[in-house]
Motif scaffolding. Structure first.
Motif, PDB file in Angstrom:
ATOM      1  N   ILE A 122       1.612   3.606  -2.340  1.00  0.00           N
ATOM      2  CA  ILE A 122       1.032   3.099  -1.107  1.00  0.00           C
ATOM      3  C   ILE A 122      -0.117   4.028  -0.745  1.00  0.00           C
ATOM      4  O   ILE A 122      -0.243   5.130  -1.305  1.00  0.00           O
ATOM      5  N   SER A 152       2.119   8.848   9.207  1.00  0.00           N
ATOM      6  CA  SER A 152       2.896   8.139   8.185  1.00  0.00           C
ATOM      7  C   SER A 152       4.158   8.891   7.808  1.00  0.00           C
ATOM      8  O   SER A 152       5.218   8.285   7.626  1.00  0.00           O
ATOM      9  N   VAL A 196      -4.993   0.461  -4.344  1.00  0.00           N
ATOM     10  CA  VAL A 196      -4.398   0.080  -3.064  1.00  0.00           C
ATOM     11  C   VAL A 196      -5.078   0.865  -1.943  1.00  0.00           C
ATOM     12  O   VAL A 196      -5.418   2.028  -2.100  1.00  0.00           O
ATOM     13  N   GLY A 242      -2.753  -0.201   4.384  1.00  0.00           N
ATOM     14  CA  GLY A 242      -2.436  -1.520   4.922  1.00  0.00           C
ATOM     15  C   GLY A 242      -2.341  -2.626   3.885  1.00  0.00           C
ATOM     16  O   GLY A 242      -2.073  -3.770   4.237  1.00  0.00           O
ATOM     17  N   ASN A 243      -2.513  -2.320   2.598  1.00  0.00           N
ATOM     18  CA  ASN A 243      -2.505  -3.357   1.559  1.00  0.00           C
ATOM     19  C   ASN A 243      -1.162  -3.568   0.882  1.00  0.00           C
ATOM     20  O   ASN A 243      -1.049  -4.411   0.013  1.00  0.00           O
ATOM     21  N   SER A 244      -0.147  -2.821   1.256  1.00  0.00           N
ATOM     22  CA  SER A 244       1.137  -2.922   0.561  1.00  0.00           C
ATOM     23  C   SER A 244       2.067  -3.921   1.239  1.00  0.00           C
ATOM     24  O   SER A 244       1.941  -4.206   2.420  1.00  0.00           O
ATOM     25  N   ASP A 245       2.993  -4.445   0.464  1.00  0.00           N
ATOM     26  CA  ASP A 245       3.999  -5.395   0.926  1.00  0.00           C
ATOM     27  C   ASP A 245       5.280  -5.031   0.187  1.00  0.00           C
ATOM     28  O   ASP A 245       5.394  -5.273  -1.011  1.00  0.00           O
ATOM     29  N   ARG A 301       5.691  -3.692  10.368  1.00  0.00           N
ATOM     30  CA  ARG A 301       4.539  -3.033   9.745  1.00  0.00           C
ATOM     31  C   ARG A 301       4.612  -1.521   9.880  1.00  0.00           C
ATOM     32  O   ARG A 301       5.129  -1.007  10.858  1.00  0.00           O
ATOM     33  N   ASP A 302       4.043  -0.839   8.872  1.00  0.00           N
ATOM     34  CA  ASP A 302       3.904   0.614   8.970  1.00  0.00           C
ATOM     35  C   ASP A 302       2.661   0.918   9.805  1.00  0.00           C
ATOM     36  O   ASP A 302       1.946  -0.009  10.200  1.00  0.00           O
ATOM     37  N   ASP A 342      -0.260   1.822   9.157  1.00  0.00           N
ATOM     38  CA  ASP A 342      -1.532   1.335   8.612  1.00  0.00           C
ATOM     39  C   ASP A 342      -1.588  -0.185   8.507  1.00  0.00           C
ATOM     40  O   ASP A 342      -2.624  -0.738   8.160  1.00  0.00           O
ATOM     41  N   SER A 364       0.663  -2.067   6.554  1.00  0.00           N
ATOM     42  CA  SER A 364       1.374  -2.617   5.398  1.00  0.00           C
ATOM     43  C   SER A 364       2.604  -3.366   5.892  1.00  0.00           C
ATOM     44  O   SER A 364       3.263  -2.947   6.844  1.00  0.00           O
TER      45      SER A 364
END
Length: 128
Positions: free
Chosen positions: A10, A18, A64, A67-70, A113-114, A116, A118
């Motif tokens: 991530i 974080s 990555v 904010g791009n992770s899932d 969501r985290d 950022d 994600s």
């Protein structure tokens, strides 16, 4: 041949924010990793790219970004417990509980969501 996922990557934009989120919400062990950190959550490891991290030898064609992770984590109990856990930590549920499917079949999930952005998911097989 059987495979087991070892880690995913991530990208975070703020280590302090974080580290606190993944420690407090996901129970992660925050592990120093070069100029940054990794998060060990049970037998899962999230390696992190972030501020102060220079060149990384092997990255995806399009690396990555924050904010791009899932990512989905199995919740070991009824999904209401996951929602209560998030509420107690001030983390809003974005969606759920909703019926979903995981590797073992029908399940129920809550999404959040985290810091950022994600998308994270707690998935429960209890009650299915």
């Amino acid at each position: 041949m059987a495979y087991k996922l070892d880690h995913v990557v991530i990208h975070v934009s703020d280590w302090e924010r974080s580290n606190a989120f993944y420690r407090d919400v996901l129970g992660a062990e925050v592990v120093p990793r070069g100029a940054g950190f990794a998060y060990k959550i049970g037998d899962i490891r999230l390696n992190c790219h972030g501020p102060g991290i220079g060149h990384v030898n092997a990255v995806a064609k399009v690396p990555v970004m924050p904010g791009n992770s899932d990512i989905c984590f199995e919740w070991e109990g009824p999904i209401d417990g996951a929602a209560a856990h998030l509420a107690a930590r001030g983390v809003p549920v974005e969606l759920g509980p909703v019926a979903t499917n995981g590797v073992r079949g029908p399940a129920t999930s809550v999404y959040f969501r985290d810091p950022d952005g994600s998308l994270l998911e707690f998935l429960s097989y209890h009650g299915h």
